[in-house]
Design an enzyme around this catalytic site. Structure first.
Site, PDB file in Angstrom:
ATOM      1  N   LYS A  25       0.834  -1.196   0.000  1.00  0.00           N
ATOM      2  CA  LYS A  25       0.000   0.000   0.000  1.00  0.00           C
ATOM      3  C   LYS A  25       0.868   1.245   0.000  1.00  0.00           C
ATOM      4  CE  LYS A  25      -3.721  -0.403   2.586  1.00  0.00           C
ATOM      5  NZ  LYS A  25      -4.325  -0.517   3.920  1.00  0.00           N
ATOM      6  N   ARG A  94      -2.769   3.795   8.335  1.00  0.00           N
ATOM      7  CA  ARG A  94      -3.141   2.592   7.570  1.00  0.00           C
ATOM      8  C   ARG A  94      -2.057   1.535   7.587  1.00  0.00           C
ATOM      9  NH1 ARG A  94      -4.675   4.980   1.798  1.00  0.00           N
ATOM     10  NH2 ARG A  94      -5.815   3.001   1.658  1.00  0.00           N
ATOM     11  N   GLY A 103      -8.065  -7.228   4.955  1.00  0.00           N
ATOM     12  CA  GLY A 103      -8.857  -7.237   6.180  1.00  0.00           C
ATOM     13  C   GLY A 103      -8.166  -7.840   7.395  1.00  0.00           C
ATOM     14  N   MET A 105      -5.292  -6.741   8.931  1.00  0.00           N
ATOM     15  CA  MET A 105      -4.690  -5.790   9.865  1.00  0.00           C
ATOM     16  C   MET A 105      -5.549  -4.541   9.901  1.00  0.00           C
ATOM     17  SD  MET A 105      -0.697  -6.417   9.160  1.00  0.00           S
ATOM     18  CE  MET A 105      -0.920  -5.939   7.492  1.00  0.00           C
ATOM     19  N   ARG A 340      -3.498  -1.801  -6.312  1.00  0.00           N
ATOM     20  CA  ARG A 340      -2.706  -3.039  -6.267  1.00  0.00           C
ATOM     21  C   ARG A 340      -3.086  -3.878  -7.489  1.00  0.00           C
ATOM     22  NH1 ARG A 340      -5.852  -4.610  -0.943  1.00  0.00           N
ATOM     23  NH2 ARG A 340      -7.908  -4.811  -1.838  1.00  0.00           N
ATOM     24  N   HIS A 456      -6.216 -45.395  -5.641  1.00  0.00           N
ATOM     25  CA  HIS A 456      -6.625 -45.854  -6.970  1.00  0.00           C
ATOM     26  C   HIS A 456      -7.711 -44.963  -7.540  1.00  0.00           C
ATOM     27  CE1 HIS A 456      -9.204 -48.321  -9.645  1.00  0.00           C
ATOM     28  NE2 HIS A 456      -8.024 -48.685 -10.148  1.00  0.00           N
ATOM     29  N   SER A 814      11.761 -43.250 -19.448  1.00  0.00           N
ATOM     30  CA  SER A 814      10.648 -42.469 -18.907  1.00  0.00           C
ATOM     31  C   SER A 814      10.625 -42.686 -17.402  1.00  0.00           C
ATOM     32  CB  SER A 814       9.342 -42.934 -19.547  1.00  0.00           C
ATOM     33  OG  SER A 814       8.268 -42.243 -18.967  1.00  0.00           O
ATOM     34  N   CYS A 882       6.647 -39.650 -16.586  1.00  0.00           N
ATOM     35  CA  CYS A 882       5.239 -39.976 -16.770  1.00  0.00           C
ATOM     36  C   CYS A 882       4.507 -40.200 -15.458  1.00  0.00           C
ATOM     37  CB  CYS A 882       5.073 -41.186 -17.681  1.00  0.00           C
ATOM     38  SG  CYS A 882       5.755 -42.690 -16.973  1.00  0.00           S
ATOM     39  N   TYR A 902      10.467 -34.397 -22.442  1.00  0.00           N
ATOM     40  CA  TYR A 902       9.016 -34.226 -22.321  1.00  0.00           C
ATOM     41  C   TYR A 902       8.518 -34.535 -20.917  1.00  0.00           C
ATOM     42  CZ  TYR A 902       8.499 -39.331 -22.509  1.00  0.00           C
ATOM     43  OH  TYR A 902       8.555 -40.664 -22.232  1.00  0.00           O
TER      44      TYR A 902
HETATM   45  P1  ADP Z   1      -7.704  -1.918   3.884  1.00  0.00           P
HETATM   46  O1  ADP Z   1      -6.328  -2.444   3.685  1.00  0.00           O
HETATM   47  O2  ADP Z   1      -8.504  -2.688   4.844  1.00  0.00           O
HETATM   48  O3  ADP Z   1      -8.378  -1.614   2.579  1.00  0.00           O
HETATM   49  P2  ADP Z   1      -7.246   0.903   4.047  1.00  0.00           P
HETATM   50  O4  ADP Z   1      -6.061   1.454   4.725  1.00  0.00           O
HETATM   51  O5  ADP Z   1      -7.190   0.890   2.565  1.00  0.00           O
HETATM   52  O6  ADP Z   1      -7.510  -0.514   4.643  1.00  0.00           O
HETATM   53  O7  ADP Z   1      -8.481   1.758   4.549  1.00  0.00           O
HETATM   54  C1  ADP Z   1      -9.778   1.288   4.800  1.00  0.00           C
HETATM   55  C2  ADP Z   1     -10.801   2.202   4.164  1.00  0.00           C
HETATM   56  O8  ADP Z   1     -10.646   3.533   4.551  1.00  0.00           O
HETATM   57  C3  ADP Z   1     -10.716   2.181   2.656  1.00  0.00           C
HETATM   58  O9  ADP Z   1     -12.021   2.123   2.138  1.00  0.00           O
HETATM   59  C4  ADP Z   1     -10.065   3.470   2.308  1.00  0.00           C
HETATM   60  O10 ADP Z   1     -10.501   3.921   1.071  1.00  0.00           O
HETATM   61  C5  ADP Z   1     -10.500   4.391   3.436  1.00  0.00           C
HETATM   62  N1  ADP Z   1      -9.461   5.377   3.716  1.00  0.00           N
HETATM   63  C6  ADP Z   1      -8.213   5.135   4.141  1.00  0.00           C
HETATM   64  N2  ADP Z   1      -7.505   6.281   4.230  1.00  0.00           N
HETATM   65  C7  ADP Z   1      -8.337   7.266   3.856  1.00  0.00           C
HETATM   66  C8  ADP Z   1      -8.178   8.672   3.732  1.00  0.00           C
HETATM   67  N3  ADP Z   1      -7.020   9.276   3.982  1.00  0.00           N
HETATM   68  N4  ADP Z   1      -9.238   9.379   3.318  1.00  0.00           N
HETATM   69  C9  ADP Z   1     -10.394   8.769   3.061  1.00  0.00           C
HETATM   70  N5  ADP Z   1     -10.604   7.450   3.158  1.00  0.00           N
HETATM   71  C10 ADP Z   1      -9.591   6.700   3.549  1.00  0.00           C
HETATM   72 MG    MG Z   2      -7.786  -0.573   1.172  1.00  0.00          MG
END
Ligand code: ADP
Ligand code: MG
Ligand code: MG
Length: 931
Positions: A25, A94, A103, A105, A340, A456, A814, A882, A902
């Site tokens: 990220k 973040r 989801g 962390m 990503r 089998h 083989s 084989c 092969y």
């Molecule tokens: P995850 O890895 O769970 O997607 P994120 O760090 O991307 O976590 O953030 C979770 C949510 O919060 C995402 O929907 C993201 O778009 C929103 N978000 C994160 N940072 C900001 C920000 N600076 N302004 C507005 N929305 C944010």
């Molecule tokens: Mg995100």
């Protein structure tokens, strides 16, 4: 205080390629900033800081100073103040590691809010309700993530407030309600932590950064890494990205959403995704309101839609890959918050590979490398309809992929009759044996309650491309009652079930399936793969039907045709048994003479189906007793027959006994008894049961004579060929005559004769002498000198050691890596998989199941040596594999590395192997043998 190490990087300076340091990220936020995309300003604290934190359980010295410096810069950039009473700067904190762990962390939004900046937010936005809403969300999220306060305390208050003011939804709460709620939330924090909610924004930030670092070692994250085998080399710690908040909930010119640059379900080249007007990021995921498709945005927010389309093409042209991105619109301005590489299904991967190449976005190499070969399996077998709803009845092993529904049948004979009659059948057995093969042909799928992934049932089903669930121990089968039990559920013969061999799940009733599809794009992609690959990909196929199907999958020949499969067909088995039971050579020869034309026709069929391509036929391999019933079964049948004989005897005495016991009753039944007695005596005179008993006893004697302590290492393969030369001679003759007949019809064929289980050079020489003799005979009778290759399977350790001499006679080798792996480990596969191998894998004694993933460190080294020694004798020696491993991408890379010619695998895996062979070539420079 000066710190020795740099931990923090502004989005303008961080290296977008360094995901290990900045997390996926963070690195992409840097990269997007640097290529001029509209990213809210921010900075990233590195995974080094995370690891330093985890080591000492405190933030490393200097980190907060660095963060303060970057915060000051952020204030300058945005013109806002952190904790400011008029124009406050709010941030998100973040998480993000080198590998995406969706989801797993934590992320905290709206950090920097307190009683003072709250006023500022109201002034700034002129929206009091919005400000209080943000405040109460922040208190809850911070409370949960940073202070460890469970959600339920907050949720309970939320429910109470809604009830108190008669508000059905969160959005129905007004400013006053939210103000009250925020007050209650602050009180919860005080109660639960014994301290007031931290008001100093830098204290908030410091606590939040530590909490995000800690989430790397949270149970969820640890379990996830274990499950998906994410190693430290792939991701080591989480980075923390601090990002200026932008608000999608500032009115109807604001919003938030997620997008894919192409459709991840189909690969279609159109933007795909969802958005919500007047909402914040997490609302889309949380499903509070139903989001709209991005296509609708064109009408609703045309200007933003235009920006989004532009963002999409800038992302793709920069990353050269389909992107999955998050965006927020604040008052008409589009921000990109994350990107990503998009995760797609196999169909979309294949289509985008081909299309992105044609668009000039990626090279052909990239097109071939970006798809994991194994995922192609999804496209090659039927799947359960994606949106079905059903609870699984039981789960066994995913032995052969694909989904199928049908009526339960408990034995192969019934499967055959009912299947032939056009019914859809699932063959359900405790385990299967070679003599069940005719049932497989007619079944849609196979379910067994015992046996591993290489039992089998599993191996045969995979070869045929039929779904199979094996080792489903929750199912208790009662052959006598012809029923099966799973918990309280009783399944009777004829009940419909559905099995999913890809997951191992078994369902009651019929679940709709979607057919396999070999698309145009798949053909194109695999065509490119064939151009690049050095390894040829052959199929294991035993019948003309299988051969034709393998050809459709792109097989370049047949690497293994197992003749015993032909012996097992219902019309041949009695003749095969006759041959086995023969007392004299003449009797045996008579049976073989009847088998010859049948085998010849089989081979002709396969040669024709594979015209222009090589076909390797393996001479008879399994021990003879596999073609006979078991001793236990015979004993049971004989006992029944004896019982029948005794019953008849007792019935003969019936009239006399009755007369004595009750003359009156006898009179009454006399008329009926007379014909019965007649029938009985006719039956007796026929000596029918006596004949059958004698026959069965003869078979039983033979079965006992053939019984071996360890059949796998017993009288089988070339050992049979040496002790019963007439059997192999018949097969060799069938092959060469079939070849001659095809030759006469002008069909171009490349037959190869392969000898199994060879351990000594002398064995191979003997069989070679049969071949030479029969070749002459065929030339004399058919007038054609058949061209063919003669070779040895290498599946015995000794044969590998003797490969140099072996190559004086063999034109090809083989590797039969199934048996060779058993022999190298001295593991019997079934016992290993059922008893100790899972434990070995769990505890790390062995990394993989060596029967699925080639053991390069052991078996592989034997292979390497055998190839070298063989080619030292004969540089033109053709070498292949084989075993099951021939279809496993990781094993294929090794096969390429040791310069095999092969690989051969089951038909449905051929496309996977073709792609893997191309990747093996493209990545050969990077290849390192495991040590
Ligand atoms: P995850 O890895 O769970 O997607 P994120 O760090 O991307 O976590 O953030 C979770 C949510 O919060 C995402 O929907 C993201 O778009 C929103 N978000 C994160 N940072 C900001 C920000 N600076 N302004 C507005 N929305 C944010
Ligand atoms: Mg995100
Ligand atoms: Mg073998």
């Amino acid at each position: 205080m000066t710190s020795s190490k740099k931990y923090v990087y502004a989005f303008e300076e961080g290296d977008g390629k360094n995901k290990m340091l900045l997390g996926g990220k963070g690195a992409n936020l840097c990269e997007m900033t640097q290529i001029g995309l509209n990213v809210p300003p921010g900075f990233t604290a590195s995974t080094d800081a995370c690891n330093a934190y985890l080591e000492k359980n405190q933030l490393p010295p200097g980190l907060m100073d660095e963060i303060r410096t970057h915060m000051a810069a952020l204030e300058k950039k945005t013109g806002k103040g952190f904790g400011d009473a008029k124009n406050p700067l709010l941030i998100s904190v973040r998480s993000g590691a080198a590998m995406s762990m969706p989801g797993m962390m934590d992320t905290i939004l709206n950090l920097g809010l307190n009683e003072v900046s709250l006023k500022g937010l109201i002034t700034q936005t002129g929206n009091e309700r919005f400000a209080y809403d943000a405040y109460r969300r922040f208190i809850q999220l911070f409370g949960k993530i940073a202070l460890n306060i469970s959600d339920e305390h907050f949720d309970e208050r939320m429910v109470a407030i809604k009830r108190k003011y008669g508000a059905p939804q969160d959005v129905d709460l007004n400013t006053e309600h939210l103000k009250e709620l925020a007050g209650e939330f602050l009180a919860i924090v005080q109660r639960q932590t014994g301290q007031a909610f931290p008001q100093d924004p830098f204290v908030q930030l410091e606590i939040a950064v530590g909490a995000v670092f800690r989430s790397w070692m949270g149970k969820r994250a640890v379990d996830y890494r274990k499950q998906f085998r994410i190693t430290k080399a792939q991701a080591n710690g989480t980075a923390v990205s601090i990002c200026t908040m932008v608000f999608g909930n500032m009115g109807n010119d604001s919003g938030t959403g997620v997008g894919f640059t192409r459709n991840p379900g189909t690969g279609e080249n159109v933007i795909y995704g969802e958005y919500l007007v007047n909402a914040q990021g997490e609302d889309v995921v949380a499903g509070i309101r139903t989001p709209k498709a991005i296509a609708e945005m064109e009408q609703e927010m045309p200007e933003i839609h235009r920006q989004l389309i532009q963002l999409r093409s800038r992302l793709e042209s920069h990353y050269h890959e389909v992107q999955d991105f998050e965006f927020t619109i604040e008052k008409g301005i589009l921000y990109c918050l994350q990107t990503r590489n998009g995760k797609m299904n196999a169909r979309a991967m294949v289509r985008t590979s081909v299309e992105m190449f044609h668009e000039g976005l990626i090279t052909k190499e990239r097109a071939l490398l970006r798809t994991e070969p194994a995922v192609l399996e999804q496209l090659l077998v039927p799947q359960l309809a994606p949106n079905f709803h059903a609870k699984s009845l039981a789960q066994g092993l995913s032995a052969s992929p694909g989904a199928a529904s049908g009526k339960i049948v408990f034995d192969a004979d019934t499967a055959e009759t009912r299947g032939r009659a056009g019914e859809k059948i699932i063959l359900v057995r405790e385990e299967t044996k070679p003599e069940d093969i005719h049932g497989f042909f007619q079944a849609q799928g196979i379910l067994t309650s015992r046996g591993g992934k290489t039992s089998h049932a599993a191996v045969v089903a995979r070869g045929m491309g039929k779904p199979c669930v094996s080792g489903c121990e929750q199912i208790v089968i009662n052959d006598q009652l012809r029923s099966a039990k799973v918990g309280d559920t009783v399944l009777k013969e004829g009940d419909v079930i559905t099995i999913d061999g890809g997951t191992g799940h078994v369902y009651a009733g019929e679940i709709p399936t979607v057919e396999a599809e070999f698309s145009e794009e798949m053909n194109t992609l695999l065509g490119w793969a064939d151009e690049v690959a050095v390894l040829k990909v052959m199929a294991n196929a035993d019948s003309p039907v299988d051969a034709l199907r393998a050809r459709e999958f792109g097989a370049m020949g047949i690497g293994l045709c197992r003749t015993e499969r032909m012996f097992n067909a219902t019309d041949r088995l009695p003749i095969v048994q006759e041959m086995i039971l023969a007392e004299t050579l003449e009797e045996r020869q008579a049976a073989l003479d009847r088998l010859l034309p049948i085998q010849r026709a089989d081979f002709k069929g396969i040669f024709k189906a594979m015209k222009g391509l090589p076909v390797t036929v393996r001479l008879l391999d399994p021990p003879m007793h596999e073609f006979l019933p078991t001793a236990a079964q015979l004993e049971l049948e004989i006992a029944h027959l004896h019982q029948l004989r005794d019953t008849i005897k007792a019935l003969e005495d019936l009239p006399e006994t009755l007369k004595m016991l009750n003359p009156k009753l006898y009179q009454q039944y006399a008329d009926g008894l007379t014909p019965l007695m007649g029938a009985l005596s006719t039956f007796k005179k026929s000596h029918m049961e006596a004949e059958v008993i004698a026959k069965k006893e003869k078979i039983l004697k033979k079965v006992r004579a053939l019984a071996e302590v360890n059949p796998m290492l017993g009288h089988r393969g070339v050992r049979l060929g040496i002790t019963y030369p007439e059997i192999y001679s018949m097969q060799i003759r069938a092959i060469l005559e079939a070849a001659a007949l095809c030759g006469k019809q002008g069909i171009e064929i490349y037959p190869e004769i392969m000898v199994p289980q060879v351990a000594t050079v002398e064995e191979l020489k003997r069989i070679h002498s049969y071949v030479q003799r029969i070749r002459q005979e065929v030339r004399a009778t058919h007038g054609i000198d058949v061209q063919f290759k003669f070779g040895s399977m290498l599946e015995v350790v000794r044969a590998c050691m003797r490969s140099g001499r072996m190559a004086e006679i063999a034109e090809f080798f083989s590797f039969g890596t199934n048996d060779l792996s058993q022999a190298t480990f001295s593991f019997s596969r079934e016992d290993a998989e059922n008893k100790f191998l899972p434990f070995y894998n769990e505890t790390g004694i062995l990394e993989d199941n060596p029967f699925e993933v080639l053991d390069i460190k052991g078996v592989g080294q034997l292979m390497k040596m055998a190839v070298q020694n063989g080619r030292a004798t004969n540089p033109d020696l053709k070498v292949g594999i084989c075993g099951e491993h021939g279809g496993h991408p990781g094993s294929i890379r090794f096969c390429h590395h040791i310069k095999l010619n092969y690989v051969s695998c089951s038909g449905p895996r051929v496309p996977i192997a073709r792609l893997a062979a191309a990747q093996a070539k493209l990545l050969e420079d990077q290849y390192r043998e495991p040590v």
